[in-house]
Design a protein around this motif. Structure first.
Motif: not given
Length: 139
Positions: A93-99
């Motif tokens: 979820a963190y990676g998705f938000l950053i991407l």
């Protein structure tokens, strides 16, 4: 505009992306079932690749500004595969938000123009909460 026509690859890619989101949702509903989450991740990634193409996907995921999100998403996927789905989904979820952080203004404009729920997002308190500046990401 030939680049925006909906060919069969893009239709299949959008379907795979939708099924990926659906299976991920089911995996979360069924108490972080690692099998459903893994299937959802595989379908989502393959759907994105089929929708925008291999070259564009590699350019997007390996861009210097998106590298932290790509690594986070990959580490989260690895955690889901090895059996730690809660930690894996949090990291994903963190990676998705950053991407996809560059697409939030575009999504905000789209939601504001949606007939049924758009009026809620056009209210001053929601605009200030979402930080709407009237800009869109170049897509």
């Amino acid at each position: 505009m030939v680049g925006y026509e909906m060919d069969d690859w893009k239709k299949i890619g959008l379907g795979l992306t939708g099924f990926g989101v659906f299976f991920s949702f089911l995996g979360i509903v069924f108490f972080f079932d690692k099998g459903l989450l893994a299937i959802g991740n595989i379908l989502f990634i393959s759907g994105v690749i089929m929708t925008i193409g291999v070259k564009s996907s590699l350019q997007f995921f390996l861009k210097h500004s998106n590298f932290k999100g790509t690594v986070s998403f990959g580490i989260g996927f690895f955690f889901v595969i090895i059996g730690w789905p809660v930690i894996g989904m949090a990291v994903e979820a963190y990676g998705f938000l950053i991407l996809f952080s560059g697409f939030w203004p575009t999504l905000s404009v789209f939601v504001q123009k949606t007939p049924v729920i758009g009026w809620v997002f056009q209210q001053p308190f929601m605009r200030s909460f979402l930080g709407y500046r009237g800009k869109r990401a170049p897509v």
